[in-house]
Design a protein around this motif. Structure first.
Motif, PDB file in Angstrom:
ATOM      1  N   ASP A  82      76.919   0.299 -25.131  1.00  0.00           N
ATOM      2  CA  ASP A  82      76.205   0.973 -26.213  1.00  0.00           C
ATOM      3  C   ASP A  82      74.725   0.613 -26.188  1.00  0.00           C
ATOM      4  OD1 ASP A  82      75.788  -1.493 -27.502  1.00  0.00           O
ATOM      5  OD2 ASP A  82      77.347  -1.198 -28.998  1.00  0.00           O
ATOM      6  N   LEU A  83      74.004   1.035 -27.211  1.00  0.00           N
ATOM      7  CA  LEU A  83      72.570   0.777 -27.334  1.00  0.00           C
ATOM      8  C   LEU A  83      72.282  -0.127 -28.523  1.00  0.00           C
ATOM      9  CD1 LEU A  83      71.343   4.425 -26.664  1.00  0.00           C
ATOM     10  CD2 LEU A  83      71.403   2.511 -25.049  1.00  0.00           C
ATOM     11  N   CYS A  84      73.217  -0.981 -28.856  1.00  0.00           N
ATOM     12  CA  CYS A  84      73.137  -1.747 -30.091  1.00  0.00           C
ATOM     13  C   CYS A  84      71.962  -2.725 -30.093  1.00  0.00           C
ATOM     14  CB  CYS A  84      74.439  -2.514 -30.315  1.00  0.00           C
ATOM     15  SG  CYS A  84      74.510  -3.293 -31.935  1.00  0.00           S
ATOM     16  N   GLY A  85      71.192  -2.668 -31.164  1.00  0.00           N
ATOM     17  CA  GLY A  85      70.143  -3.640 -31.410  1.00  0.00           C
ATOM     18  C   GLY A  85      70.381  -4.322 -32.740  1.00  0.00           C
ATOM     19  N   GLU A  86      71.646  -4.634 -33.031  1.00  0.00           N
ATOM     20  CA  GLU A  86      72.054  -5.174 -34.328  1.00  0.00           C
ATOM     21  C   GLU A  86      72.734  -6.527 -34.114  1.00  0.00           C
ATOM     22  OE1 GLU A  86      74.403  -1.955 -36.101  1.00  0.00           O
ATOM     23  OE2 GLU A  86      73.184  -0.554 -34.934  1.00  0.00           O
ATOM     24  N   PRO A  87      71.942  -7.620 -33.977  1.00  0.00           N
ATOM     25  CA  PRO A  87      72.505  -8.907 -33.563  1.00  0.00           C
ATOM     26  C   PRO A  87      73.580  -9.471 -34.486  1.00  0.00           C
ATOM     27  CG  PRO A  87      70.109  -8.931 -33.418  1.00  0.00           C
ATOM     28  CD  PRO A  87      70.481  -7.662 -34.120  1.00  0.00           C
ATOM     29  N   ASP A 121      66.164  -2.128 -25.355  1.00  0.00           N
ATOM     30  CA  ASP A 121      66.659  -3.420 -25.799  1.00  0.00           C
ATOM     31  C   ASP A 121      68.137  -3.454 -25.404  1.00  0.00           C
ATOM     32  OD1 ASP A 121      66.179  -1.448 -28.057  1.00  0.00           O
ATOM     33  OD2 ASP A 121      67.738  -2.622 -29.006  1.00  0.00           O
ATOM     34  N   SER A 122      68.474  -4.292 -24.360  1.00  0.00           N
ATOM     35  CA  SER A 122      67.598  -5.361 -23.864  1.00  0.00           C
ATOM     36  C   SER A 122      67.540  -5.412 -22.331  1.00  0.00           C
ATOM     37  CB  SER A 122      68.120  -6.706 -24.369  1.00  0.00           C
ATOM     38  OG  SER A 122      68.125  -6.809 -25.762  1.00  0.00           O
ATOM     39  N   ILE A 123      67.886  -4.323 -21.639  1.00  0.00           N
ATOM     40  CA  ILE A 123      68.051  -4.395 -20.190  1.00  0.00           C
ATOM     41  C   ILE A 123      66.800  -4.822 -19.429  1.00  0.00           C
ATOM     42  CG2 ILE A 123      68.337  -2.883 -18.161  1.00  0.00           C
ATOM     43  CD1 ILE A 123      70.856  -1.789 -19.437  1.00  0.00           C
ATOM     44  N   PRO A 124      65.614  -4.229 -19.651  1.00  0.00           N
ATOM     45  CA  PRO A 124      64.478  -4.647 -18.831  1.00  0.00           C
ATOM     46  C   PRO A 124      64.119  -6.127 -19.018  1.00  0.00           C
ATOM     47  CG  PRO A 124      63.995  -2.597 -19.985  1.00  0.00           C
ATOM     48  CD  PRO A 124      65.249  -3.154 -20.583  1.00  0.00           C
ATOM     49  N   VAL A 151      65.542 -11.723 -27.170  1.00  0.00           N
ATOM     50  CA  VAL A 151      65.600 -13.163 -26.919  1.00  0.00           C
ATOM     51  C   VAL A 151      67.047 -13.659 -27.022  1.00  0.00           C
ATOM     52  CG1 VAL A 151      64.924 -15.418 -27.837  1.00  0.00           C
ATOM     53  CG2 VAL A 151      63.207 -13.616 -27.557  1.00  0.00           C
ATOM     54  N   LYS A 152      67.770 -13.172 -28.003  1.00  0.00           N
ATOM     55  CA  LYS A 152      69.168 -13.571 -28.172  1.00  0.00           C
ATOM     56  C   LYS A 152      70.013 -13.148 -26.971  1.00  0.00           C
ATOM     57  CE  LYS A 152      69.206 -13.251 -33.281  1.00  0.00           C
ATOM     58  NZ  LYS A 152      67.748 -13.231 -33.438  1.00  0.00           N
ATOM     59  N   ASN A 153      69.773 -11.939 -26.480  1.00  0.00           N
ATOM     60  CA  ASN A 153      70.550 -11.458 -25.330  1.00  0.00           C
ATOM     61  C   ASN A 153      70.239 -12.241 -24.060  1.00  0.00           C
ATOM     62  OD1 ASN A 153      72.315  -9.344 -26.239  1.00  0.00           O
ATOM     63  ND2 ASN A 153      70.528  -8.064 -26.595  1.00  0.00           N
ATOM     64  N   VAL A 154      68.979 -12.596 -23.865  1.00  0.00           N
ATOM     65  CA  VAL A 154      68.616 -13.392 -22.688  1.00  0.00           C
ATOM     66  C   VAL A 154      69.313 -14.752 -22.731  1.00  0.00           C
ATOM     67  CG1 VAL A 154      66.696 -14.621 -21.573  1.00  0.00           C
ATOM     68  CG2 VAL A 154      66.429 -12.220 -22.234  1.00  0.00           C
ATOM     69  N   HIS A 155      69.330 -15.391 -23.900  1.00  0.00           N
ATOM     70  CA  HIS A 155      70.031 -16.679 -24.013  1.00  0.00           C
ATOM     71  C   HIS A 155      71.546 -16.509 -23.832  1.00  0.00           C
ATOM     72  CE1 HIS A 155      66.683 -19.282 -24.853  1.00  0.00           C
ATOM     73  NE2 HIS A 155      66.268 -18.542 -25.870  1.00  0.00           N
ATOM     74  N   ARG A 156      72.098 -15.379 -24.283  1.00  0.00           N
ATOM     75  CA  ARG A 156      73.540 -15.171 -24.078  1.00  0.00           C
ATOM     76  C   ARG A 156      73.849 -14.981 -22.594  1.00  0.00           C
ATOM     77  NH1 ARG A 156      78.338 -15.175 -25.837  1.00  0.00           N
ATOM     78  NH2 ARG A 156      79.911 -13.579 -25.390  1.00  0.00           N
ATOM     79  N   THR A 157      73.019 -14.243 -21.877  1.00  0.00           N
ATOM     80  CA  THR A 157      73.230 -14.096 -20.437  1.00  0.00           C
ATOM     81  C   THR A 157      73.214 -15.466 -19.767  1.00  0.00           C
ATOM     82  OG1 THR A 157      72.353 -11.847 -20.301  1.00  0.00           O
ATOM     83  CG2 THR A 157      72.207 -13.179 -18.308  1.00  0.00           C
ATOM     84  N   ASN A 158      72.263 -16.307 -20.137  1.00  0.00           N
ATOM     85  CA  ASN A 158      72.178 -17.653 -19.576  1.00  0.00           C
ATOM     86  C   ASN A 158      73.464 -18.434 -19.839  1.00  0.00           C
ATOM     87  OD1 ASN A 158      70.889 -19.899 -18.320  1.00  0.00           O
ATOM     88  ND2 ASN A 158      70.202 -20.674 -20.308  1.00  0.00           N
ATOM     89  N   GLN A 159      73.982 -18.334 -21.065  1.00  0.00           N
ATOM     90  CA  GLN A 159      75.223 -19.037 -21.418  1.00  0.00           C
ATOM     91  C   GLN A 159      76.414 -18.493 -20.623  1.00  0.00           C
ATOM     92  OE1 GLN A 159      77.118 -18.113 -25.207  1.00  0.00           O
ATOM     93  NE2 GLN A 159      77.557 -20.276 -25.573  1.00  0.00           N
TER      94      GLN A 159
END
Length: 392
Positions: free
Chosen positions: A113-118, A146-149, A249-257
């Motif tokens: 989806d295109l969700c931007g609702e953390p 938000d947030s692929i690039p 920022v939240k998505n980048v940290h989740r990818t790292n985790q």
């Protein structure tokens, strides 16, 4: 119940194809892949409107149309069991998408989806991650600008940092150098729904406020707030707060985790908009800091968005700067043709949905970077006119 995914009638179904962004996804699938590529269908609440959109985008008369509505759970269950992947543009997602997520988890169907609702995303992680791992469903949020690039930009920068320096950069700055495009009513409606949810349950505000709101069980080091104009000596520019940072920022940290912390557990990341040097750069940064980009009374209504001319003439240019403890640095650029929120986003969502179909990674509630990584970078380079390049 899960059925054999390979034997399903469709590879990918666009749910919400009659909406503003859904139509763009259907149009891209039709013009870019046609009928010789993946087996695809359009889904929505009205057969008549689906047929109207099918004709409007020039799709063949025999393009499959599926009537599905969250008010009819059986129709959503049947939809999830008919395809290997669902891409949905029906937002705000916290109001309309949990039944689709639940049906996909049950059926072992991929979801993008295109969700931007953390806040809602965190609720879905807590509720469905274990079940999605068990069924093999890949539930993938935030598959647009938000947030692929940003997610993939950091991933690719860190790959270069490891190759060049032997270790990831513990400090990365995501900087918006330029964007051209418009806002849609869907984006504004999502923000309003999130604020309403927090007003009703104030504890949810902690998820929104924390850079680690999407990394249950992990709290990293203090992160820059990025909420006031500052001057960056290294980049020679003033910089202003970036409205999408609270999501990205939240998505980048989740990818790292999810990837096992390849960026390190001490990783520090923020995003801002570069506004240039001198007094003019400072004035622009100060203006951006006090001017809401979305959430205004004159925001477009859901279903509205920028014109084709605005979409086609839009673009974006992002810089990622990795800084090493010894003072060395690396710059990585991500640039996209078409307006970021719609022209490019519709391509990103489609390519993510198709990439999930071809992937053999395990299930769960994840991110494009964690599920697809470099495979998605390749798809976006090859099909979506997005470049990923080292700059120094």
């Amino acid at each position: 119940m899960t059925t054999d995914r390979a034997s399903r009638p469709y590879d990918i179904v666009i749910y919400g194809a009659t909406g503003y962004t859904g139509r763009l996804v259907a149009e891209y699938l039709n013009t870019h892949y046609g009928q010789s590529g993946p087996k695809w269908a359009m889904a929505g609440r009205s057969a008549a409107k689906l047929a109207e959109i099918r004709d409007l985008i020039g799709a063949p008369a025999d393009t499959p149309l599926i009537v599905a509505d969250i008010a009819d759970p059986a129709s959503i269950k049947a939809l999830a069991e008919s395809t290997r992947s669902i891409v949905t543009t029906v937002g705000p997602y916290q109001l309309y998408s949990e039944p689709v997520v639940a049906a996909c988890v049950e059926a072992g169907t991929d979801y993008a989806d295109l969700c931007g609702e953390p806040v809602w995303m965190r609720q879905m992680i807590d509720k469905y991650d274990a079940a999605a791992k068990a069924s093999g469903a890949r539930i993938c949020f935030s598959c647009g600008f938000d947030s692929i690039p940003f997610d993939l930009g950091v991933l690719m920068l860190q790959k270069e940092a490891v190759a060049r320096f032997g270790a990831p950069a513990p400090r990365v700055k995501g900087r918006v150098r330029d964007t051209k495009g418009g806002v849609s009513g869907g984006t504004a409606a999502s923000l309003k729904a999130t604020l309403a949810a927090i007003a009703k349950e104030p504890a949810l505000g902690q998820i929104m406020a924390s850079p680690f709101g999407l990394t249950p069980g992990f709290e990293g080091p203090a992160q820059p707030a990025g909420d006031v104009p500052t001057y960056d000596e290294a980049l020679g520019s003033w910089e202003a707060p970036f409205v999408m940072a609270v999501i990205n920022v939240k998505n980048v940290h989740r990818t790292n985790q999810l990837l096992g912390f390849p960026f390190g557990k001490d990783f520090v990341y923020d995003e801002m908009i570069l506004t240039g040097p001198g007094d003019q750069g400072k004035a622009v940064a100060d203006y951006i800091a006090v001017t809401p980009m979305i959430g205004n009374p004159d925001d477009p209504l859901p279903g509205e968005g920028p014109t084709k001319e605005v979409r086609d003439n839009g673009s974006y240019d992002l810089l990622f700067r990795g800084e090493m403890p010894d003072g060395r640095s690396i710059h990585y650029g991500v640039k996209g043709r078409y307006d970021p929120g719609y022209g490019s986003t519709s391509r990103m969502l489609t390519e993510t949905g198709l990439g999930l179909v071809e992937s053999d990674v395990g299930g769960g509630v994840g991110t494009p970077g964690a599920f697809l990584g470099e495979a998605l970078v390749k798809r976006l380079r090859d099909h979506a006119e997005i470049s990923f390049e080292v700059e120094n």
